[in-house]
Structure formats: C-alpha cells, structure tokens
Write a protein that holds these residues in place. Structure first.
Motif, short mmCIF file in Angstrom:
data_model
loop_
_atom_site.label_atom_id
_atom_site.label_comp_id
_atom_site.label_asym_id
_atom_site.label_seq_id
_atom_site.Cartn_x
_atom_site.Cartn_y
_atom_site.Cartn_z
N GLN A 149 0.86 -1.20 0.00
CA GLN A 149 0.00 0.00 0.00
C GLN A 149 0.89 1.24 0.00
OE1 GLN A 149 -2.89 0.10 3.10
NE2 GLN A 149 -3.74 2.09 2.50
N TYR A 150 1.00 1.86 -1.15
CA TYR A 150 1.86 3.02 -1.29
C TYR A 150 1.08 4.34 -1.37
CZ TYR A 150 5.00 -0.75 -2.57
OH TYR A 150 5.72 -1.90 -2.57
N LEU A 151 -0.20 4.28 -1.65
CA LEU A 151 -1.03 5.48 -1.79
C LEU A 151 -2.04 5.54 -0.65
CD1 LEU A 151 -1.77 7.96 -3.53
CD2 LEU A 151 -3.45 6.51 -4.71
N TYR A 152 -2.01 6.64 0.11
CA TYR A 152 -2.94 6.77 1.23
C TYR A 152 -3.26 8.26 1.44
CZ TYR A 152 1.20 8.26 3.84
OH TYR A 152 2.32 8.91 4.25
N SER A 153 -4.28 8.54 2.25
CA SER A 153 -4.71 9.92 2.57
C SER A 153 -4.39 10.21 4.03
CB SER A 153 -6.22 10.09 2.33
OG SER A 153 -6.53 9.92 0.96
N LEU A 154 -4.06 11.52 4.28
CA LEU A 154 -3.74 11.96 5.64
C LEU A 154 -4.59 13.18 5.96
CD1 LEU A 154 -1.88 11.41 8.07
CD2 LEU A 154 -0.31 13.13 7.12
N SER A 155 -5.50 13.05 6.92
CA SER A 155 -6.39 14.14 7.33
C SER A 155 -5.82 14.82 8.57
CB SER A 155 -7.80 13.59 7.63
OG SER A 155 -8.34 12.99 6.47
N THR A 156 -5.68 16.15 8.48
CA THR A 156 -5.07 16.91 9.59
C THR A 156 -5.90 18.14 9.89
OG1 THR A 156 -2.90 16.17 8.80
CG2 THR A 156 -2.94 17.94 10.45
N PRO A 157 -6.94 18.01 10.71
CA PRO A 157 -7.64 19.22 11.17
C PRO A 157 -6.79 19.91 12.26
CG PRO A 157 -8.64 17.28 12.14
CD PRO A 157 -7.59 16.78 11.18
N GLN A 158 -6.56 21.22 12.10
CA GLN A 158 -5.72 21.92 13.07
C GLN A 158 -6.13 23.39 13.14
OE1 GLN A 158 -1.62 21.92 11.80
NE2 GLN A 158 -2.15 22.24 9.67
N ALA A 159 -5.74 24.02 14.23
CA ALA A 159 -5.99 25.44 14.44
C ALA A 159 -4.67 26.09 14.85
CB ALA A 159 -7.04 25.66 15.52
N VAL A 160 -4.51 27.35 14.39
CA VAL A 160 -3.27 28.07 14.66
C VAL A 160 -3.61 29.33 15.45
CG1 VAL A 160 -1.26 29.22 13.66
CG2 VAL A 160 -2.24 27.19 12.53
N VAL A 161 -2.97 29.49 16.59
CA VAL A 161 -3.11 30.69 17.41
C VAL A 161 -1.82 31.48 17.30
CG1 VAL A 161 -3.52 31.63 19.71
CG2 VAL A 161 -4.70 29.54 18.98
N ALA A 162 -1.93 32.72 16.84
CA ALA A 162 -0.74 33.57 16.69
C ALA A 162 -0.93 34.84 17.52
CB ALA A 162 -0.52 33.94 15.22
N TYR A 163 0.15 35.27 18.10
CA TYR A 163 0.08 36.46 18.94
C TYR A 163 1.40 37.20 18.89
CZ TYR A 163 -0.37 39.44 23.05
OH TYR A 163 -0.40 40.51 23.90
N THR A 351 -4.92 8.80 9.21
CA THR A 351 -5.17 8.36 7.84
C THR A 351 -6.64 8.10 7.60
OG1 THR A 351 -4.74 6.07 8.51
CG2 THR A 351 -2.88 7.36 7.63
N ARG A 352 -7.41 8.07 8.67
CA ARG A 352 -8.85 7.88 8.54
C ARG A 352 -9.58 9.00 9.30
NH1 ARG A 352 -9.50 1.33 9.65
NH2 ARG A 352 -8.13 0.64 7.91
N ILE A 353 -10.67 9.47 8.75
CA ILE A 353 -11.43 10.54 9.37
C ILE A 353 -11.91 10.14 10.75
CG2 ILE A 353 -13.52 11.94 9.19
CD1 ILE A 353 -11.36 12.76 7.28
N ALA A 354 -12.30 8.90 10.92
CA ALA A 354 -12.83 8.45 12.20
C ALA A 354 -11.77 8.45 13.29
CB ALA A 354 -13.44 7.05 12.05
N GLN A 355 -10.49 8.47 12.91
CA GLN A 355 -9.43 8.38 13.91
C GLN A 355 -8.91 9.75 14.37
OE1 GLN A 355 -6.57 6.02 11.76
NE2 GLN A 355 -7.43 4.06 12.50
N VAL A 356 -9.40 10.87 13.74
CA VAL A 356 -8.84 12.18 14.09
C VAL A 356 -9.23 12.60 15.50
CG1 VAL A 356 -8.76 12.95 11.68
CG2 VAL A 356 -10.82 13.38 13.07
N THR A 357 -10.28 12.00 16.07
CA THR A 357 -10.67 12.34 17.44
C THR A 357 -9.95 11.50 18.49
OG1 THR A 357 -12.55 10.82 17.30
CG2 THR A 357 -12.95 13.12 16.68
N SER A 358 -9.15 10.60 18.05
CA SER A 358 -8.44 9.74 19.00
C SER A 358 -7.36 10.55 19.72
CB SER A 358 -7.80 8.57 18.25
OG SER A 358 -6.96 7.83 19.12
#
Length: 509
Positions: A149-163, A351-358
C-alpha cells in the motif's frame, strides 16, 4: 488526556505573554495649555453702545453690548429672529453633501481604530488539511507498514493561534495615532457644520444687502425719472434750456447702469443659497431675505480667552494632529526595538477521518520567535527622526491655529465697535441728504437754484442710501462672524444628533 493539558499550557504561555505589554515607548501626550492672556484686544473691551460711541437704534438695529464669559447657543443663528433663515439652515444641515462626506470620513476613522485594536489580541485561524500521499515502494518500506500500500490519505484538522506581544507598545501607539485621527475628523465635522451654518447666514445677509441696494437704486431712478418728466415739460414751455434736460438724462442713465450688476449679483446669491441647501439651481429655495426682517442680536457673548482653544473646532482638530504626531514617534521608536511572535498549532492527524478524534492522533507545537534589526543603513533611525520633526511641525501649526483663532475674535470685536458708528453715520447721512434733496427740488421749482445743484443732491442721496444698506449688512455679517470666531456653540448644539458610538466586537465577546 495529555493533549488537553498540553493545550492548556500553550494557552497559559500566551496569557503570560499578555503581561509583557506593560509599557509603551515614546513621548506621552500632554494637552497644551491655553495662552496666558485675559483679553482679546490690547485695551479692555469697549461695548459698541458705550457712552462715548455713537448709538444706533433703527430699522431692526439696536444697541449691542458685549457680555464677557457668556456661553454661545448651539443654534446661534436663531438670534437673528428670522423664520426663513432658520428653515434654510435646517435644510442645509439636512441635505448638504459636504456634511455627508465629513460624517463618512469620521466613520472611516472610527473603523480604522477598531481594526487596529485587534492587533492587541491573539488571532485564531482554522487550517484543516487533507493530503494524498504516495509512499516510496520497492525495497523501501511503506510508512503504513504495508509494502503493498503506497497510496494513502492523511487528514489533519488543526488550528493556529498567533500572537504578537506588544512589549514596547508599538501597536498601542499606533492605536493612539488612529484615535487622534478620529478626534481630528470629529472636529473637522464640527468645523464643517460651523462653516456651513456661517456660510448660509452670510449668504442670507448678503442677499438682504443686495435687495436693499436694488431698492435704493430703483427709488433714485424713479425720482430721477419724475424730475426728467418735469424738465421735459418745462423745456416745452421754454422755461429751461435743453442742456438741463440732457444732464438729467445722463444722470438717469448712470443710475440705471447700476441695476444690472446688482441684479446679477442677487441671482448668483440665490444660486449660492440653493447650493448650500443641497439643491440644484433649477430647484431654487423659496426663502428670501430683507434687512428689515432680520433682528440684530443685542447681547453678544464673548467667551473667556482661556476657553477659546477648547471651543474652536479648528484648534481642537490641530491639537488632535499634535497627539497623532506624538504617537507616531512612539511607533517609529518601537520599530527599532525587538519584535516578538508566538505561534501555537494544535490539532490531530490520521489516515482515517474516524481516527482524528483519537487522543493518540493529537499534536501541538509552540514556537516563540524574536527579531531585532541589526543593520538597516539607518533607515529606522531616520524614520524616527522624521516622526520627531513631524511632531515639531504639528506643534508649530497648532500654535499658528491658536494665534489665528484669537485674531479672528479680535477682528470681529473691532469690527463691531466700528460698525455701530458706521451705521449711525450712514443713517444720519441718508436723513440729511434726503432733506437736502427735498429742499433743493422746491428751490429749483421756485427758480432759486440750477439743475446742476439738483443733480448733485440726487447723487448724494443715492450714495447715502447704498452706503447705509452696506453698513447695516456689514453690522449683521460681523455679528455672525463673532459667533463663528468663538466656535459657534457646537458643544450646545441639539439640532444634529451625534452618530451612535461604535461597539468594540471584542468587548461584546
């Protein structure tokens, strides 16, 4: 549960950085003091109706007296007791586009202040990412521990706080500068109100003066026409020579030449009043003005010199520019000092949407950065020097504005003192020349004087009438000029509701 604790630590670091913003470099603005003077003129102020001056009380005019320390009404033009003038000023305040532009300029300045205040707070930005990744294959092992398996997706929801901690107060000085700009615009708006009302009153008085001059000219033309008719009758009877008739015709023609310029000026004055009311010339205002319909204010308030700098909109606007320049010095100085930046990024990656809350997918990073100018060929230093010179310039311009304000008041006071004498002398001249003309006409009918003497008496009467109308108009105009020079009472004005204050969205939150 480690991620929430770590995020809490990040927030604590950002909160602690807020405490660094405790000072602001650059000069702290101190309002200038009022000039240490107790009067506007060299000698104590003398009322126009003082015992050793000529008193006037005729045709709507009355004795005027200066009242030291009295306040100025916001609607000062109502003191002329002209309903037509009050209506026209109301129309001008409601429809003149100059005021609309000044109000919009003030709102722009207010919005710029609110926008700049946002720099004192952290920014929060959402930055979700979805990546399609092709992993290396063949003899290299896949990151997914699956060599097929060489092709996969990576989901990264993130927030940036700058000050950016405002350690040296550069942002706060910039806010102070913009607030001073807003204050300048506010008094520019007050100056626009004062200028507009003053222009309407001055234009109305000028129209009344033109109508008085036109009426005086027409009266003289009528009298000269009657005399010419008499001369023609006497010429037909052989009682006078033809030269007498020719002289009278020439005098009549000269008087008739005075009417077209006056009528032209009156028409243009009507166009001016219409434009001030915010209308096109084809939609001319219906209000007309006569000197006899205007009442001269008798109690003239004269503010204390110490109060003038607080009452004149142009002086207050100039003072705001001094504060703006002072704040800009602080901005230029802060730009030469180190700048700090804090950035915190938090989120999760899977790599899976369901795992981003882990909890195991969570991550965060905190980056602190500082930059300081080392070599810039003197650019920032020269900008600071330029800001300091701009402050010196603004201070000098403020002093010049104050001097002009005191000059305006002194000029108006001197003018009013002279106007009372001029009106009284002009009225006396009208009465004397009118009586003289009546006597000479009777003597001419009796054959005791020549026609040349009649012509001289006519011209004297015409000149006296026009001079009287001009003197009275000047007295009214100088009275209005005094109210304007003293600030126009904008602090007491109720005819125009001030714009509602803007709400800071950060305070609402």
């Amino acid at each position: 549960m480690r991620a929430p604790k770590r995020c809490g630590r990040a927030v604590a670091v950002l909160a602690a950085s807020l405490s660094l913003s405790a000072c602001a470099v650059g000069p702290n603005y101190v309002p200038p003091e009022a000039p240490p003077v107790s009067r506007y003129t060299k000698e104590p102020l003398k009322n126009p109706s003082a015992a050793d001056t000529i008193r006037t009380r005729q045709g709507g005019s009355a004795d005027q007296n200066f009242v030291s320390g009295a306040d100025i009404p916001g609607e000062w033009w109502t003191l002329f007791h002209s309903k037509a003038l009050n209506r026209l000023v109301e129309q001008a305040l409601a429809n003149n586009p100059t005021l609309e532009a000044a109000q919009a300029a003030l709102r722009v300045a207010q919005q710029n202040v609110l926008a700049q205040k946002g720099t004192l707070y952290p920014t929060l930005t959402a930055n979700p990412q979805v990546q399609g990744v092709l992993a290396p294959g063949l003899d290299l092992q896949s990151p997914l521990q699956n060599q097929f398996q060489y092709l996969y997706s990576l989901s990264t929801p993130q927030a940036v706080v700058a000050y950016n901690p405002d350690v040296f107060g550069g942002n706060r000085r910039q806010i102070e500068s913009l607030e001073a700009t807003t204050e300048n615009q506010r008094f520019q708006l007050e100056a626009a109100y004062l200028s507009l009302t003053g222009n309407v009153v001055a234009a109305a008085i000028q129209e009344a003066a033109l109508r008085a001059q036109i009426e005086a000219t027409r009266r003289v033309i009528q009298a000269q026409t009657e005399i010419l008719q008499l001369y023609n009758k006497q010429l037909s009877l052989g009682q006078i020579a033809g030269a007498d008739v020719v002289q009278q015709q020439a005098a009549l023609a000269l008087s008739q030449q005075l009417l077209p310029p006056l009528e032209k000026a009156l028409a243009q004055q009507r166009n001016l009043l219409t434009a001030l009311a915010g209308r096109l010339p084809s939609d001319e205002v219906s209000e007309t003005f006569e000197l006899s319909a205007l009442r001269l204010p008798t109690k003239l308030p004269v503010s204390l010199p110490s109060r003038l700098v607080q009452q004149r909109p142009d002086v207050k606007a100039a003072e705001a520019l001094v504060q703006q320049a002072s704040a800009n010095v602080g901005v230029a100085l802060a730009n030469r000092l180190p700048q700090f930046n804090l950035t915190a990024t938090g989120g999760s990656s899977a790599t899976r949407i369901a795992q981003v809350t882990s909890p195991s997918a969570a991550f965060f990073t905190i980056i602190g950065q500082a930059t300081a100018p080392i070599f810039d060929a003197g650019t920032l230093f020269r900008r600071q020097r330029a800001a300091e010179e701009s402050l010196t310039e603004a201070q000098a311009q403020y002093k010049a504005t104050v001097i002009t304000a005191f000059q305006n008041v002194a000029d108006a006071l001197r003018a009013l003192q002279a106007d009372a004498k001029a009106v009284a002398a002009a009225d006396a001249a009208v009465s004397a020349t009118n009586q003289s003309l009546g006597l000479i006409r009777k003597q001419y009918t009796a054959g005791a004087v020549t026609s040349s003497q009649v012509l001289i008496a006519q011209q004297g009467y015409l000149s006296a009438l026009i001079t009287s109308a001009g003197a009275r108009a000047t007295q009214y105009a100088d009275t209005a000029a005094l109210f304007i020079a003293l600030g126009g009472g904008w602090w007491n004005r109720t005819d125009v509701a001030p714009p509602p204050p803007e709400k800071d969205p950060l305070k609402i939150l």
